[in-house]
Design an enzyme around this catalytic site. Sequence first.
Site, PDB file in Angstrom:
ATOM      1  N   ARG A  37      50.506  51.845  47.326  1.00 44.29           N
ATOM      2  CA  ARG A  37      51.766  52.436  47.766  1.00 44.29           C
ATOM      3  C   ARG A  37      52.946  51.625  47.230  1.00 44.29           C
ATOM      4  NH1 ARG A  37      50.552  55.578  52.467  1.00 44.29           N
ATOM      5  NH2 ARG A  37      48.460  55.132  53.290  1.00 44.29           N
ATOM      6  N   GLY A  38      54.145  52.139  47.483  1.00 43.13           N
ATOM      7  CA  GLY A  38      55.371  51.391  47.272  1.00 43.13           C
ATOM      8  C   GLY A  38      55.554  50.861  45.867  1.00 43.13           C
ATOM      9  N   ASP A  53      43.652  47.332  46.256  1.00 44.86           N
ATOM     10  CA  ASP A  53      44.309  47.478  47.550  1.00 44.86           C
ATOM     11  C   ASP A  53      43.217  47.631  48.588  1.00 44.86           C
ATOM     12  OD1 ASP A  53      45.979  48.637  49.838  1.00 44.86           O
ATOM     13  OD2 ASP A  53      47.514  48.547  48.284  1.00 44.86           O
ATOM     14  N   ASP A  94      39.978  43.382  49.531  1.00 44.81           N
ATOM     15  CA  ASP A  94      40.924  42.585  50.294  1.00 44.81           C
ATOM     16  C   ASP A  94      41.278  41.342  49.481  1.00 44.81           C
ATOM     17  OD1 ASP A  94      42.344  41.150  52.171  1.00 44.81           O
ATOM     18  OD2 ASP A  94      40.830  41.299  53.750  1.00 44.81           O
ATOM     19  N   VAL A  95      42.579  41.110  49.250  1.00 42.05           N
ATOM     20  CA  VAL A  95      42.978  39.929  48.484  1.00 42.05           C
ATOM     21  C   VAL A  95      42.609  38.630  49.206  1.00 42.05           C
ATOM     22  CG1 VAL A  95      44.856  40.993  47.170  1.00 42.05           C
ATOM     23  CG2 VAL A  95      45.324  40.018  49.443  1.00 42.05           C
ATOM     24  N   TYR A 126      56.641  35.931  57.462  1.00 36.28           N
ATOM     25  CA  TYR A 126      57.020  36.489  56.159  1.00 36.28           C
ATOM     26  C   TYR A 126      57.888  35.498  55.388  1.00 36.28           C
ATOM     27  CZ  TYR A 126      58.612  39.951  52.740  1.00 36.28           C
ATOM     28  OH  TYR A 126      58.879  40.626  51.573  1.00 36.28           O
TER      29      TYR A 126
END
Length: 297
Positions: free
Chosen positions: A16-17, A37, A60-61, A151
């Site tokens: 996405r994005g 992703d 999954d990273v 974040y």
Amino acid sequence: MDRLSGKVALITGAARGIGADTARALSRRGVKLVLTDLDADPLAELAAELGDDALAVACDVCDLPAMEGAVAQGVERFGGIDLVLANAGIASYGSVLAVDPTTFKRVLDINVLGVFHTVRAALPSLIERNGYILVVSSLAAFAPAPGLAAYNASKAGVEHFANALRLEVKHQGVDVGCAHMSWIDTPLVQDAKRDLSAFNEMLDNLPGPLGRTTSVESCTKAFVKALERRSRHAYVPGWVGAIAKARTVVTSAVGDRETLKHVPRLLPLMDEEVRRLGRSTSARNTALDDVAVDPKN
């Protein structure tokens, strides 16, 4: 001849994005794509849209062997990796006292360890092919916001990771850039706006352009330019670069002054809204966390 045509790019957070839009833009330039992703369905749809020169690997990273497997599949299919866009990232909501600790850790795992895993997996091929890595940080790396500590910390961390990595691999022919963006109209920002009135008010109270949201398309253009030019920095919008140069002022007592006017009202409001939601991140991230715990879901 197009300098990007024929290159192979690994993009994390591609479903996405910014990740998806950059994948489309690079595909139009003749770039072959390895897309990863955790959100498997939209990732597969994107790969189908882009055709035979796009490989989707749902993983999954936070899982290094999974990222190594994704890179191995890309190398087998396309011959190697030339470009990396380490883009995967999430955010949490709430003050340090109120945020769910598991969510806080998940933000750091994805945003910091995820970048390390991505780079670690792809680096042998990048060294072989004199490649380029663009690490996605944020304006938040040097302009922190209350209620978004995980974040902020993660984006400051990956910025310095990129700086250290650059020194390690320059002599091996690999260049490293770091991207810093203000608020981009991504699912991350859209979800926060939808979930939290306090987040919307925070943006409204930021001085000058700091609270404005920039389009995904503008960010994509900057990322593609950085990937083509092997840039050291990418700032979106351009004024973020001026904030980066003034970071010591931003985090000084003078820089804190305007934000501190609103914290006593907005931070308790955010914490109350988080309590009512019953989660410290978006509903989409919460659902994907369940997939990460049990990949068979």
